[in-house]
Design a protein around this motif. Structure first.
Motif, PDB file in Angstrom:
ATOM      1  N   TYR A  15     -62.110 -41.400 -58.904  1.00  0.00           N
ATOM      2  CA  TYR A  15     -62.287 -42.897 -59.036  1.00  0.00           C
ATOM      3  C   TYR A  15     -63.858 -43.025 -59.007  1.00  0.00           C
ATOM      4  CZ  TYR A  15     -61.326 -47.756 -58.070  1.00  0.00           C
ATOM      5  OH  TYR A  15     -61.158 -49.014 -58.225  1.00  0.00           O
ATOM      6  N   LEU A  16     -64.241 -43.621 -60.102  1.00  0.00           N
ATOM      7  CA  LEU A  16     -65.542 -43.635 -60.065  1.00  0.00           C
ATOM      8  C   LEU A  16     -65.718 -45.238 -60.239  1.00  0.00           C
ATOM      9  CD1 LEU A  16     -68.712 -42.709 -60.984  1.00  0.00           C
ATOM     10  CD2 LEU A  16     -68.038 -42.787 -63.386  1.00  0.00           C
ATOM     11  N   GLY A  17     -66.808 -45.734 -59.434  1.00  0.00           N
ATOM     12  CA  GLY A  17     -67.243 -47.403 -59.377  1.00  0.00           C
ATOM     13  C   GLY A  17     -68.690 -47.338 -60.093  1.00  0.00           C
ATOM     14  N   LEU A  18     -68.575 -48.135 -61.180  1.00  0.00           N
ATOM     15  CA  LEU A  18     -69.839 -48.376 -61.765  1.00  0.00           C
ATOM     16  C   LEU A  18     -70.425 -49.668 -61.386  1.00  0.00           C
ATOM     17  CD1 LEU A  18     -68.741 -47.063 -65.276  1.00  0.00           C
ATOM     18  CD2 LEU A  18     -70.211 -46.032 -63.717  1.00  0.00           C
ATOM     19  N   ASP A  19     -71.424 -49.992 -61.271  1.00  0.00           N
ATOM     20  CA  ASP A  19     -72.178 -51.150 -61.085  1.00  0.00           C
ATOM     21  C   ASP A  19     -73.600 -51.193 -61.789  1.00  0.00           C
ATOM     22  OD1 ASP A  19     -71.150 -53.610 -59.335  1.00  0.00           O
ATOM     23  OD2 ASP A  19     -73.549 -53.726 -59.424  1.00  0.00           O
ATOM     24  N   LEU A  20     -73.838 -52.208 -62.149  1.00  0.00           N
ATOM     25  CA  LEU A  20     -75.515 -52.549 -62.757  1.00  0.00           C
ATOM     26  C   LEU A  20     -76.517 -52.568 -61.673  1.00  0.00           C
ATOM     27  CD1 LEU A  20     -76.860 -53.013 -65.185  1.00  0.00           C
ATOM     28  CD2 LEU A  20     -76.860 -55.576 -64.913  1.00  0.00           C
ATOM     29  N   SER A  21     -76.076 -52.805 -60.506  1.00  0.00           N
ATOM     30  CA  SER A  21     -77.131 -52.917 -59.314  1.00  0.00           C
ATOM     31  C   SER A  21     -77.122 -51.507 -58.673  1.00  0.00           C
ATOM     32  CB  SER A  21     -76.448 -54.147 -58.237  1.00  0.00           C
ATOM     33  OG  SER A  21     -77.191 -53.838 -57.044  1.00  0.00           O
ATOM     34  N   GLU A  22     -78.328 -51.049 -58.759  1.00  0.00           N
ATOM     35  CA  GLU A  22     -78.684 -49.782 -58.079  1.00  0.00           C
ATOM     36  C   GLU A  22     -78.565 -49.937 -56.558  1.00  0.00           C
ATOM     37  OE1 GLU A  22     -81.943 -47.419 -59.250  1.00  0.00           O
ATOM     38  OE2 GLU A  22     -81.913 -48.171 -61.403  1.00  0.00           O
ATOM     39  N   LYS A  23     -79.032 -51.106 -55.987  1.00  0.00           N
ATOM     40  CA  LYS A  23     -78.709 -51.292 -54.563  1.00  0.00           C
ATOM     41  C   LYS A  23     -77.306 -51.262 -54.207  1.00  0.00           C
ATOM     42  CE  LYS A  23     -82.466 -54.124 -53.156  1.00  0.00           C
ATOM     43  NZ  LYS A  23     -83.087 -55.443 -52.480  1.00  0.00           N
ATOM     44  N   ALA A  24     -76.428 -51.730 -55.009  1.00  0.00           N
ATOM     45  CA  ALA A  24     -74.909 -51.812 -54.515  1.00  0.00           C
ATOM     46  C   ALA A  24     -74.252 -50.540 -54.647  1.00  0.00           C
ATOM     47  CB  ALA A  24     -74.097 -52.774 -55.505  1.00  0.00           C
ATOM     48  N   VAL A  25     -74.823 -49.627 -55.611  1.00  0.00           N
ATOM     49  CA  VAL A  25     -74.282 -48.288 -55.763  1.00  0.00           C
ATOM     50  C   VAL A  25     -74.860 -47.458 -54.838  1.00  0.00           C
ATOM     51  CG1 VAL A  25     -74.992 -46.187 -57.175  1.00  0.00           C
ATOM     52  CG2 VAL A  25     -74.129 -48.303 -58.410  1.00  0.00           C
ATOM     53  N   ARG A  26     -76.302 -47.493 -54.059  1.00  0.00           N
ATOM     54  CA  ARG A  26     -76.490 -46.883 -53.050  1.00  0.00           C
ATOM     55  C   ARG A  26     -75.836 -47.152 -51.805  1.00  0.00           C
ATOM     56  NH1 ARG A  26     -81.633 -47.686 -55.137  1.00  0.00           N
ATOM     57  NH2 ARG A  26     -81.979 -49.402 -53.828  1.00  0.00           N
ATOM     58  N   PHE A  27     -75.524 -48.711 -51.597  1.00  0.00           N
ATOM     59  CA  PHE A  27     -74.756 -49.053 -50.310  1.00  0.00           C
ATOM     60  C   PHE A  27     -73.104 -48.440 -50.464  1.00  0.00           C
ATOM     61  CE2 PHE A  27     -71.759 -51.969 -48.605  1.00  0.00           C
ATOM     62  CZ  PHE A  27     -72.515 -52.067 -47.084  1.00  0.00           C
ATOM     63  N   SER A  28     -72.684 -48.766 -51.544  1.00  0.00           N
ATOM     64  CA  SER A  28     -71.361 -48.024 -51.697  1.00  0.00           C
ATOM     65  C   SER A  28     -71.042 -46.669 -51.475  1.00  0.00           C
ATOM     66  CB  SER A  28     -70.838 -48.546 -53.349  1.00  0.00           C
ATOM     67  OG  SER A  28     -70.775 -49.876 -53.250  1.00  0.00           O
ATOM     68  N   GLY A  29     -72.207 -45.914 -52.026  1.00  0.00           N
ATOM     69  CA  GLY A  29     -72.193 -44.551 -51.745  1.00  0.00           C
ATOM     70  C   GLY A  29     -72.304 -44.141 -50.342  1.00  0.00           C
ATOM     71  N   LEU A  30     -73.086 -44.964 -49.383  1.00  0.00           N
ATOM     72  CA  LEU A  30     -73.124 -44.413 -47.968  1.00  0.00           C
ATOM     73  C   LEU A  30     -72.183 -44.985 -47.177  1.00  0.00           C
ATOM     74  CD1 LEU A  30     -76.897 -45.536 -47.681  1.00  0.00           C
ATOM     75  CD2 LEU A  30     -75.928 -43.299 -47.243  1.00  0.00           C
ATOM     76  N   MET A  31     -71.613 -46.357 -47.411  1.00  0.00           N
ATOM     77  CA  MET A  31     -70.663 -46.953 -46.875  1.00  0.00           C
ATOM     78  C   MET A  31     -69.288 -46.221 -46.946  1.00  0.00           C
ATOM     79  SD  MET A  31     -70.233 -49.724 -45.105  1.00  0.00           S
ATOM     80  CE  MET A  31     -69.279 -50.509 -44.323  1.00  0.00           C
TER      81      MET A  31
END
Length: 195
Positions: A28-44
């Motif tokens: 399952y790969l989540g893609l988002d335009l926001s790098e901040k959202a990607v970093r947050f999601s990866g940590l969370m």
């Protein structure tokens, strides 16, 4: 079961984490335009097996042709510059027989353009529902709790913006669903075997 799933517009990753935990996905790969959202999601959500996140643009998905079984998009396509381009990208990335699952709000008067874009995409409509009344019922049900949460956790000058974003009773978004000028379509689309 055992599908490669892509979510475009995964935001803070809560939906992706729920689906990856509760369905037997291969990946399952989540893609988002926001790098901040990607970093947050990866940590969370780093503890969720088979789930990853990366930065990506809905208008030019960083995926190979026919590389996934399912594309999911919930409540973000209304922000995209070109919905037709996004549908073309989703269709390109899906394997034959793959599914595109889409749900998002739209102004009622823009619905014909959404339907036209879907018809032109080459994806077959398996299911189409208007879930507006369910969305409105949910907004009503959660309105007081959301308002209390905002009051306790946000400075007063930010509350109006967040009340609107949350669709709390009395806001433009809530009124738009109440009077029918905003609708919430849900689609299940499928890529044909010969597409």
């Amino acid at each position: 079961v055992d599908k490669e799933v892509i979510e475009v517009g995964s935001g803070r990753g809560g939906g992706a984490a729920f689906l990856a935990r509760n369905f037997a996905v291969r990946s399952y790969l989540g893609l988002d335009l926001s790098e901040k959202a990607v970093r947050f999601s990866g940590l969370m959500h780093r503890d969720v097996p088979k789930l990853s996140f990366e930065q990506g643009d809905s208008q030019k998905l960083p995926l190979a042709d026919e590389s996934c079984d399912v594309v999911i998009n919930v409540e973000s396509s209304h922000c995209y510059p070109n919905f037709k381009t996004f549908l073309g990208e989703a269709q390109r990335c899906l394997r034959p027989g793959g599914f595109f699952l889409f749900a998002d709000f739209r102004p009622l008067d823009s619905l014909p353009l959404t339907k036209e874009a879907i018809a032109a995409s080459g994806l077959e409509v398996v299911l189409h529902k208007d879930i507006s009344r369910h969305v409105l019922a949910s907004l009503k049900n959660e309105s007081a709790a959301k308002a209390n949460f905002l009051k306790r956790n946000f400075p007063r000058f930010l509350q109006k913006i967040f009340r609107s974003f949350a669709g709390i009773e009395g806001t433009f978004m809530f009124q738009s669903f109440s009077n029918g000028s905003m609708v919430y379509p849900l689609y299940v689309l499928r890529k044909g075997a010969n597409s």
